[in-house]
Design a protein around this motif. Structure first.
Motif, mmCIF file in Angstrom:
data_model
loop_
_atom_site.group_PDB
_atom_site.id
_atom_site.type_symbol
_atom_site.label_atom_id
_atom_site.label_comp_id
_atom_site.label_asym_id
_atom_site.label_seq_id
_atom_site.Cartn_x
_atom_site.Cartn_y
_atom_site.Cartn_z
ATOM 1 N N GLU A 96 -22.311 38.435 -1.370
ATOM 2 C CA GLU A 96 -21.781 39.608 -0.680
ATOM 3 C C GLU A 96 -22.685 40.831 -0.826
ATOM 4 O O GLU A 96 -22.459 41.850 -0.159
ATOM 5 C CB GLU A 96 -20.373 39.918 -1.192
ATOM 6 C CG GLU A 96 -19.372 38.849 -0.785
ATOM 7 C CD GLU A 96 -18.009 39.003 -1.449
ATOM 8 O OE1 GLU A 96 -17.872 39.810 -2.395
ATOM 9 O OE2 GLU A 96 -17.077 38.293 -1.028
ATOM 10 N N SER A 97 -23.709 40.742 -1.654
ATOM 11 C CA SER A 97 -24.594 41.882 -1.919
ATOM 12 C C SER A 97 -25.780 41.985 -0.969
ATOM 13 O O SER A 97 -26.485 42.994 -0.970
ATOM 14 C CB SER A 97 -25.124 41.806 -3.361
ATOM 15 O OG SER A 97 -24.061 41.886 -4.283
ATOM 16 N N TYR A 98 -26.021 40.949 -0.179
ATOM 17 C CA TYR A 98 -27.205 40.914 0.682
ATOM 18 C C TYR A 98 -26.836 40.411 2.070
ATOM 19 O O TYR A 98 -25.870 39.682 2.245
ATOM 20 C CB TYR A 98 -28.278 39.993 0.079
ATOM 21 C CG TYR A 98 -28.746 40.460 -1.279
ATOM 22 C CD1 TYR A 98 -29.716 41.446 -1.396
ATOM 23 C CD2 TYR A 98 -28.188 39.923 -2.432
ATOM 24 C CE1 TYR A 98 -30.133 41.888 -2.650
ATOM 25 C CE2 TYR A 98 -28.596 40.363 -3.682
ATOM 26 C CZ TYR A 98 -29.568 41.339 -3.789
ATOM 27 O OH TYR A 98 -29.971 41.781 -5.020
ATOM 28 N N ASP A 99 -27.679 40.773 3.028
ATOM 29 C CA ASP A 99 -27.526 40.271 4.390
ATOM 30 C C ASP A 99 -28.493 39.096 4.564
ATOM 31 O O ASP A 99 -29.707 39.281 4.541
ATOM 32 C CB ASP A 99 -27.849 41.376 5.394
ATOM 33 C CG ASP A 99 -27.723 40.925 6.832
ATOM 34 O OD1 ASP A 99 -27.308 39.765 7.081
ATOM 35 O OD2 ASP A 99 -28.056 41.733 7.723
ATOM 36 N N PHE A 100 -27.936 37.903 4.708
ATOM 37 C CA PHE A 100 -28.743 36.701 4.865
ATOM 38 C C PHE A 100 -28.839 36.246 6.321
ATOM 39 O O PHE A 100 -29.269 35.127 6.599
ATOM 40 C CB PHE A 100 -28.174 35.565 4.005
ATOM 41 C CG PHE A 100 -28.264 35.841 2.525
ATOM 42 C CD1 PHE A 100 -29.477 35.731 1.867
ATOM 43 C CD2 PHE A 100 -27.142 36.215 1.805
ATOM 44 C CE1 PHE A 100 -29.584 35.977 0.508
ATOM 45 C CE2 PHE A 100 -27.226 36.474 0.445
ATOM 46 C CZ PHE A 100 -28.454 36.349 -0.206
ATOM 47 N N SER A 101 -28.482 37.107 7.247
ATOM 48 C CA SER A 101 -28.521 36.760 8.670
ATOM 49 C C SER A 101 -29.910 36.275 9.057
ATOM 50 O O SER A 101 -30.915 36.925 8.764
ATOM 51 C CB SER A 101 -28.161 37.968 9.533
ATOM 52 O OG SER A 101 -26.850 38.388 9.246
ATOM 53 N N GLY A 102 -29.961 35.102 9.706
ATOM 54 C CA GLY A 102 -31.207 34.545 10.185
ATOM 55 C C GLY A 102 -32.063 33.864 9.127
ATOM 56 O O GLY A 102 -33.081 33.267 9.451
ATOM 57 N N LYS A 103 -31.677 33.935 7.886
ATOM 58 C CA LYS A 103 -32.440 33.287 6.817
ATOM 59 C C LYS A 103 -32.001 31.833 6.678
ATOM 60 O O LYS A 103 -30.898 31.458 7.065
ATOM 61 C CB LYS A 103 -32.242 34.010 5.492
ATOM 62 C CG LYS A 103 -32.776 35.438 5.519
ATOM 63 C CD LYS A 103 -32.844 36.044 4.168
ATOM 64 C CE LYS A 103 -33.391 37.443 4.215
ATOM 65 N NZ LYS A 103 -34.714 37.594 4.787
ATOM 66 N N THR A 104 -32.869 31.031 6.109
ATOM 67 C CA THR A 104 -32.550 29.644 5.811
ATOM 68 C C THR A 104 -32.134 29.578 4.351
ATOM 69 O O THR A 104 -32.877 30.010 3.465
ATOM 70 C CB THR A 104 -33.764 28.737 6.072
ATOM 71 O OG1 THR A 104 -34.105 28.833 7.462
ATOM 72 C CG2 THR A 104 -33.461 27.299 5.711
ATOM 73 N N LEU A 105 -30.928 29.060 4.108
ATOM 74 C CA LEU A 105 -30.373 28.991 2.760
ATOM 75 C C LEU A 105 -30.017 27.556 2.403
ATOM 76 O O LEU A 105 -29.633 26.773 3.265
ATOM 77 C CB LEU A 105 -29.102 29.839 2.638
ATOM 78 C CG LEU A 105 -29.161 31.305 3.038
ATOM 79 C CD1 LEU A 105 -27.789 31.947 2.855
ATOM 80 C CD2 LEU A 105 -30.210 32.062 2.249
ATOM 81 N N ALA A 106 -30.120 27.258 1.123
ATOM 82 C CA ALA A 106 -29.610 26.001 0.574
ATOM 83 C C ALA A 106 -29.215 26.276 -0.866
ATOM 84 O O ALA A 106 -29.907 27.013 -1.570
ATOM 85 C CB ALA A 106 -30.654 24.896 0.636
#
Length: 154
Positions: A96-106
């Protein structure tokens, strides 16, 4: 690429460090503002801090420090232990502390027996605009070959 890790006992940190070794990624350790003591992690005590946090869906333990320039990372691998079948609540604080929009996460986890599926779904719900790849559960004794196989698969 960035590897992010929360590790209360050192198992997840050991796996994270091997992933950093395999990938050459940058590393950020999630450190609670209030460190977890041994008694905080006594899961057989219903009143221990870890159990109280896990039972409270709104608990958001605070994190000491932050990631500067998160926007420079395209891929973020997120490591955590499994507490009572899911990610520790501090991981929700992180997401909830960061904007991960468009990033690739695993995400990846360490666990003696619980799976990763519940934590993966919980983390995905906190960052719906990211591209999520398949996560992986490791034992604390996993070797770098296991990490490489996972990295190659994603």
């Amino acid at each position: 690429m960035l590897v992010v890790c929360f590790s209360a006992t050192g198992n997840t940190k050991a796996v994270s460090e091997k992933i950093v070794e395999v990938t050459g990624a940058d590393y950020f350790e999630i450190i609670p503002t209030e460190p977890y003591s041994e008694s905080d992690l006594n899961y057989s005590d219903d009143g221990c801090r870890a159990n109280r946090e896990q039972q409270d869906e709104t608990a958001r333990p605070s994190i000491s420090g932050n990631i500067e320039n998160i926007e420079q990372y395209e891929v973020v691998l997120i490591g955590h232990p499994i507490w009572w079948g899911m990610e520790p609540r501090i991981m929700d604080t992180f997401m909830e502390s960061y904007d991960f929009s468009g990033k690739t996460l695993a995400n990846f986890c360490t666990s003696g027996g619980s799976g990763i599926n519940t934590s993966t779904e919980n983390l995905k719900a906190l960052s719906t605009e990211a591209n999520w790849l398949d996560g992986k559960r490791f034992s604390g004794r996993a070797d770098t070959d296991e990490m490489q196989t996972w990295i190659d698969s994603i």
